[in-house]
Structure formats: C-alpha cells, structure tokens
Write a protein that holds these residues in place. Structure first.
Motif, short mmCIF file in Angstrom:
data_model
loop_
_atom_site.label_atom_id
_atom_site.label_comp_id
_atom_site.label_asym_id
_atom_site.label_seq_id
_atom_site.Cartn_x
_atom_site.Cartn_y
_atom_site.Cartn_z
N LEU A 99 22.56 -0.06 -19.78
CA LEU A 99 23.64 0.85 -19.42
C LEU A 99 25.01 0.19 -19.57
N MET A 100 25.13 -1.07 -19.19
CA MET A 100 26.41 -1.76 -19.30
C MET A 100 26.82 -1.94 -20.76
N GLN A 101 25.85 -2.16 -21.65
CA GLN A 101 26.18 -2.23 -23.06
C GLN A 101 26.64 -0.88 -23.60
N ALA A 102 26.04 0.19 -23.09
CA ALA A 102 26.47 1.52 -23.52
C ALA A 102 27.84 1.88 -22.97
N LEU A 103 28.24 1.25 -21.88
CA LEU A 103 29.52 1.56 -21.25
C LEU A 103 30.69 0.74 -21.79
N ARG A 104 30.44 -0.23 -22.65
CA ARG A 104 31.49 -1.18 -22.99
C ARG A 104 32.68 -0.52 -23.69
N SER A 105 32.43 0.46 -24.57
CA SER A 105 33.55 1.14 -25.22
C SER A 105 34.36 1.95 -24.23
N LEU A 393 26.62 7.58 -11.61
CA LEU A 393 26.07 8.76 -10.95
C LEU A 393 25.56 9.77 -11.96
N GLY A 394 26.31 9.95 -13.06
CA GLY A 394 25.83 10.85 -14.11
C GLY A 394 24.53 10.37 -14.71
N ALA A 395 24.39 9.04 -14.89
CA ALA A 395 23.14 8.50 -15.43
C ALA A 395 21.98 8.64 -14.46
N ILE A 396 22.28 8.62 -13.16
CA ILE A 396 21.21 8.74 -12.15
C ILE A 396 20.83 10.20 -11.93
N ILE A 397 21.84 11.06 -11.77
CA ILE A 397 21.57 12.47 -11.48
C ILE A 397 21.00 13.19 -12.70
N PHE A 451 27.49 -0.48 -6.08
CA PHE A 451 26.13 -0.07 -5.72
C PHE A 451 25.56 0.91 -6.75
N PHE A 452 26.33 1.94 -7.11
CA PHE A 452 25.84 2.93 -8.06
C PHE A 452 25.64 2.31 -9.45
N THR A 453 26.54 1.41 -9.84
CA THR A 453 26.38 0.76 -11.14
C THR A 453 25.12 -0.10 -11.17
N TYR A 454 24.86 -0.82 -10.11
CA TYR A 454 23.66 -1.65 -10.03
C TYR A 454 22.40 -0.78 -10.07
N LYS A 455 22.39 0.29 -9.30
CA LYS A 455 21.21 1.16 -9.25
C LYS A 455 20.97 1.85 -10.59
N ALA A 456 22.07 2.28 -11.25
CA ALA A 456 21.90 2.95 -12.54
C ALA A 456 21.43 1.97 -13.61
N THR A 461 15.91 5.28 -8.56
CA THR A 461 15.82 6.71 -8.20
C THR A 461 16.52 6.97 -6.87
N VAL A 462 17.74 6.41 -6.77
CA VAL A 462 18.45 6.53 -5.50
C VAL A 462 18.81 7.97 -5.17
N PHE A 463 18.97 8.81 -6.21
CA PHE A 463 19.29 10.21 -5.97
C PHE A 463 18.15 11.13 -6.38
N SER A 464 16.95 10.60 -6.45
CA SER A 464 15.78 11.42 -6.75
C SER A 464 15.33 12.14 -5.49
N MET A 465 15.41 13.45 -5.49
CA MET A 465 15.02 14.22 -4.32
C MET A 465 13.53 14.11 -4.06
N ASP A 466 12.74 13.94 -5.12
CA ASP A 466 11.30 13.80 -4.92
C ASP A 466 10.97 12.51 -4.16
N ALA A 467 11.71 11.44 -4.48
CA ALA A 467 11.46 10.16 -3.79
C ALA A 467 11.77 10.28 -2.30
N TYR A 468 12.92 10.92 -1.97
CA TYR A 468 13.27 11.09 -0.56
C TYR A 468 12.29 12.04 0.14
N ARG A 469 11.85 13.06 -0.60
CA ARG A 469 10.91 14.01 0.00
C ARG A 469 9.59 13.33 0.32
N LEU A 470 9.10 12.50 -0.59
CA LEU A 470 7.86 11.77 -0.34
C LEU A 470 8.01 10.77 0.80
N PHE A 471 9.21 10.14 0.88
CA PHE A 471 9.42 9.17 1.96
C PHE A 471 9.35 9.85 3.33
#
Length: 644
Positions: A99-105, A393-397, A451-456, A461-471
C-alpha cells in the motif's frame, strides 16, 4: 532513483479527478456556511454585480486553505474505496506492491498541496482578508438609505422608528414615510408623516440627513405641562420641505479601519514575527507603568514611624478593635472618614479594573498573533494527516461512491473541527498554553492516521463488521447456524461409507466423553482460573465432524443436506477456561466481579456443550442409515463399472 510508473499515473488520475470535484464541492459548502454571517450586508443593498463578484472572490480565497484538507480526505476515501470495491487494490497487492508503494505518487502530490495551502495562508490569505474587510466597510458606507427596508418599521436609528412604504433604488427617493421619534424624553413623542423624502449620509459618515417633502409633524409636549392640566399640550406643523439630522454610523467607525490593519489575519508570518517584538515591548512597558504607578501611590502615603508601627503591631496582636476607635470620632468626622475611605476604594478599584482590562487585551493581542502563526502550520499539516486517514480508510472499508466516504469524512472533520476550535478559543483566552491549544487537533488525529495506515498496510480487518460481529457473538455465547445448500456443480460424490465410519466413531467418542466428563457438574473455580488445561477430546471430535460434514455437503440427497444443517457448531474451548492465556485467566479470577461473570459464562457453555453432543448423536443416527444405503449403491455401481 524515483521513477514514474504506469501505476503511479493511474492512481494519480483516479485521485486527481476526484480531488478537483470534491474541492469545489467543499469550497461551495464552506462559502455557503460563511455567507450566512454576512447575509444582512448583501440583501436589499442594491449592490452591483462587480461588488458581489469581489465579495465572493475574496471569500473564496480566504476559504481555500480550509477546503483543501477536507477535499483531500474525501477524495482519497472515494479513490481507494473505488479501487477496493472493484478489486483493483487486491490486484495491486497480488502483484507484490504494498500500500505504501501505491501511495508514493499521491504522497508527493499531497506534499505539494500542503505547500500550496501554506502559500495561500501566508501570502494570498492576508491580502484577501484585508481586501475583504475594506470591501465590507465600503459596503456599509455607500448608500446608507439601502439599510432601510420596505414595508416594516426600522429601529436601527437612535430614538427613531422609520417606516418606508416604497423606495427607488436608482434615484434614492423614499415614498410613504412615517416616523415615530422621541424628541426630549419618553413623554415627548413626535409623529412625522411625509409624502416623500431622501436620505443622505454626511461627510463624516456619522449622521444621516433626512430631507422630507409634503408632510406633517405631530408632537405632544407633556413634559412642558407645568400646571398639570388635564389637557396635554401638543403642536402640529405642516411643511413643504424639512430637513432632519439623524445619528447614524452604519455599524462603521474609523476604529474598525485601524483594527483591520493591526489584525493578525492580514499579516504574513514574517510581518507577525516582526510585530511580536513590538507587542511584547508594549506589554512589558504597560507592566512597568502599572508597577511604577502602584509604587508612587504607596510612596505617597505617610509612612508610620518605628514606634507607631511597633505599637500598631502590638495592638493588632492583642485583638485591637477598630470599632472602638471609630466610635471615638464625632458623627461628622466618622461620616467624612467613611466617605473618604469609600472614594479611595472606588478610585483604586476603577483604576485596577481599567489597567487589568487594558493589560488583558494587550496580552490577548499577543496570543492572537502567536495563534495565527501556528494556525498556518497546523492547517497546512492537516492536509497530510487527512490524506493518511482517508487513503487507508478507503483501502480498509472498500466502499466507493458518495455514501460511506461522505459519512466517514464528515465524522473525521467534525472531530477535527471540535478540537481545533476548542483549542483555539482556550488558547486565545489564556486558559491553555498556545502550543497545546493549536496542536491538540493534530495530536489527536496524527495517531489515528498512523494507526489506520499501519492497519491498511497489514490488510487488517479493523473495520470489518463481520469480525466485530463474530467477536461479540463469542463473548456473549451466541453462534451462527449452518447453512448448507446443494452445490450447483459437483465434481465428485461423497465417500458415504467413509463418512459413516467417521460418524460412528464420533458417536463412540461422545459416549465415552460423556461418561468420563460430567458436564452438568459445577467445576472448581481454582481449576478454572489457576490451572492450565485444554479439552483436546472435544477439539478432535469437532475436527472429525467438520471433515465429515464438508464431504457430505457435496451430496445430492435432500434428506442428508437437511440433516447436516442440524449439526451445531462446537465451541471447543469456552467450556474449560475463559481465555487461552493463563495470565489473563489468573487476572480474571483475582478480579472477583469479572471472574464471577466469566465463571457463569463457562457454566453456560458446559450446558450448551452437553446439549450439542446429544444433538450430534441424534443427527448422526438419522444420517448413518441413509448414508449407508447410498454408500452401498455407490459401491455396487463402482464394482459393476469395474467389471465392465
């Protein structure tokens, strides 16, 4: 060496087109919000198009630095949300590009936008603020009669209510004039009616000259009624032409011109740094003057001798009664002493109040200049922070369009706006230090961006609703039911006889497990929280059961498919320990309220496991005869085909 690749050009185009569109949208929204502050200055003034064009031009220039961060946030969210939704981001990562390589430009582009934001604030912004302020003052000075509305009473003039039925904007004439005026006191009221008139501003812009034609003047004169007669004296005057001088400044005075030139918003950072020295010297000189004045006041007071001072201290220590000394004076002397004390106290209080207000505003001016310097840096830096929030956030959501990205952008901007404005106000009033008040929004959002950059970058799956639902389902002891349907494409049929052997083995293991482990008995809390141990038997039963269910899921038989959905999903660990970590179990056991909750939660899982094992045996007993029949047919078919 940095080389421009096709991927950089592709992502830059995706971001650039969205950035241009979102920038104008954000600029329009901010201008509409800003316009409400000056809507009274525009409506009904008869302003020409060139004046309105200048008004909106200067307003737009001032709001560009505020629109840039919001546009970057929204455009980066939409751009990477579209890439994720169309699986293009997945293809990029599958090609070995992080992701960081894709963001360089885009990082390079955002840094350039950050520089543009600072340039606007330091060079273009001060000139735009100065021109905007002068334009507002000019709008207040020109055509003061345009302040008067049609059809309603206007109370913007001191002691006067003015009603105009109609006005001609081209000639400046007013028609159908009615004036209620208080001439001397509340008892003396005057009513003036006129067919037409004209309102003009005097040269010093402090008064209005109202010229009336063809009218009458009615005025009662109760205050001049000396004899107290029942009839109220009044006078009536009919005139062909009459001029009245009215107090009016249009909300404008020369102090505003001076304040405009001294405002920190019309200065660049270099100018502010130069003025800060003079403001500090002025504040220091004010403090010195106040100190010298207080010292002179103290020195002017009579100094008691050593003997008098010693005697006064002894009297105070012995509990000297000032009331007895006051009663020794005569009535006139006592009254004179009290009046003198009150006058001196009021004089000192007024003097201290005036000096404190003056010192407060000087220090406020100093803080305002320092805040303006930091604002230009923090607002420019917010472009980078908003990008590293929006793109990850766009990459995660992975949701494009204007739905989810707009909601997320608004929430992030609200958080930034609340902290930014609260910090600025607290710093301006001196309740917080300046650097803390101006950097608090950055200190809140910068960790979120990291935090969001590291997770992305880690595909979290920090914003995955299925993960939170299962938790939460695991915490509350809830579970999902199986949903096995017939496969549309079946490559090979299940090995029914092997599956039957596995199900029969599971039934034997369950029977042996039930005899050895008494699930309906309450376990020892010491063994639960302070002793290690896992239930490997249930783990083995669950693994074998899932293998059999997966193989039988390729069957075409509706009876078996229906029965497979009755198999429960086993929780292999929750009936033995609250957590897998021994340290967490010990901490939970020592903390009594939390330990009680997890202890009863574990008992609930034991009861549920007892019921699940019974349900597994019952379901297996229903499947085994049908699977055995199908297995024998399958075996016979294979034998016949092999003979052929």
């Amino acid at each position: 060496m940095f080389r421009i690749k096709k991927l950089d050009i592709f992502i830059s185009k995706q971001f650039g087109l969205l950035f241009v569109g979102t920038f104008f949208i954000c600029q329009f929204v901010l201008m509409m919000q800003f316009l409400w502050r000056y809507v009274d200055e525009l409506i009904g003034k008869g302003l020409t198009l060139d004046v309105l064009a200048q008004f909106f031009w200067y307003m737009g220039l001032m709001l560009v630095p505020q629109a840039l961060p919001l546009a970057i946030l929204l455009s980066s969210l939409i751009a990477f949300g579209n890439l994720g939704e169309s699986s293009e981001l997945t293809a990029i990562k599958a090609a070995g590009i992080s992701l960081m390589q894709a963001l360089r430009s885009l990082i390079f582009i955002v840094i350039c936008i950050t520089g543009i934001s600072y340039y606007f604030q330091d060079v273009i912004g001060p000139d735009a603020n100065r021109s905007f302020g002068r334009l507002l003052l000019a709008m207040k000075q020109t055509s003061p009669e345009l302040e008067i509305p049609e059809g309603i009473f206007y109370d913007g003039l001191p002691d006067t209510n003015l009603y105009v039925q109609q006005k001609d904007l081209e000639s400046g004439h007013l028609y159908g004039i009615m004036i209620y005026r208080r001439t001397g006191s509340y008892e003396d009221q005057a009513i003036i009616l006129a067919d037409s008139g004209m309102l003009q501003s005097t040269e010093e812009k402090k008064h209005l000259l109202l010229t009336l034609w063809s009218g009458e003047w009615f005025e009662n004169m109760r205050s001049q009624d000396i004899g107290g007669s029942a009839e109220v004296p009044y006078r009536r005057e009919t005139f062909g032409q009459k001029q009245i001088l009215l107090d009016y400044d249009g909300g404008f005075n020369m102090d505003e011109v001076a304040d405009l030139s001294h405002s920190a918003k019309v200065k660049s950072n270099s100018k502010i740094m130069k003025d800060l020295d003079s403001i500090r010297n002025r504040c220091d000189s004010i403090g010195v003057q106040f100190y010298q004045g207080a010292r002179e006041y103290v020195m002017a007071m009579p100094v008691p001798s050593h003997e008098d001072s010693t005697r006064m201290q002894e009297q105070l220590a012995a509990g000297f009664d000032f009331d007895s000394l006051c009663h020794q004076l005569s009535g006139d002397e006592r009254l004179r002493a009290m009046r003198t004390a009150v006058q001196q106290s009021e004089q000192m209080l007024n003097d201290v109040s005036m000096k404190s207000d003056y010192a407060y505003w000087e220090n406020r001016e100093l803080r305002t200049h320092k805040i303006e310097v930091l604002t230009k840096f923090t607002l420019a830096l917010s472009c980078v922070i908003f990008f590293f929030i929006g793109a990850p956030l766009g990459a995660i959501i992975r949701k494009g369009g204007l739905g989810v990205p707009v909601i997320v952008s608004v929430l992030v901007f609200i958080v930034y706006y609340v902290f930014e404005n609260s910090g600025m106000r607290m710093a301006r009033e001196g309740e917080w230090t300046i650097w803390f008040g101006k950097w608090i929004s950055t200190m809140v959002l910068a960790p979120l961006a990291v935090f969001f950059t590291y997770k992305a970058n880690k595909d979290s799956t920090v914003f995955s609703m299925d993960a939170y639902r299962l938790f939460f389902m695991r915490v509350l002891g809830l579970r999902m039911k199986r949903n096995i349907v017939r496969k549309e494409v079946i490559i090979s049929d299940p090995d029914y006889l092997l599956d039957v052997k596995m199900l029969e083995g599971i039934n034997r293991d369950i029977e042996a497990y039930s005899e050895e482990h008494k699930l309906l008995r309450w376990p020892s809390p010491i063994a639960v929280f302070f002793r290690p141990g896992d239930d490997h038997e249930i783990e083995h039963i669950s693994e074998v059961l899932e293998v059999a269910i997966e193989d039988l899921g390729y069957t075409k038989d509706a009876v078996i498919l229906n029965e497979l959905n009755n198999y429960p999903i086993l929780a292999t660990h929750a009936h033995t320990r609250p957590f897998r970590s021994r340290l967490l179990n010990i901490i939970t056991g020592l903390f009594l309220p939390l330990g009680i909750f997890f202890y009863f939660r574990m008992i609930r899982f034991r009861i549920r496991l007892y019921r699940d094992l019974r349900e597994i045996r019952r379901t297996s007993d229903n499947i085994i005869p049908r699977a055995t029949e199908l297995g024998e047919r399958q075996k016979a078919k294979e034998e016949s085909s092999s003979e052929v």
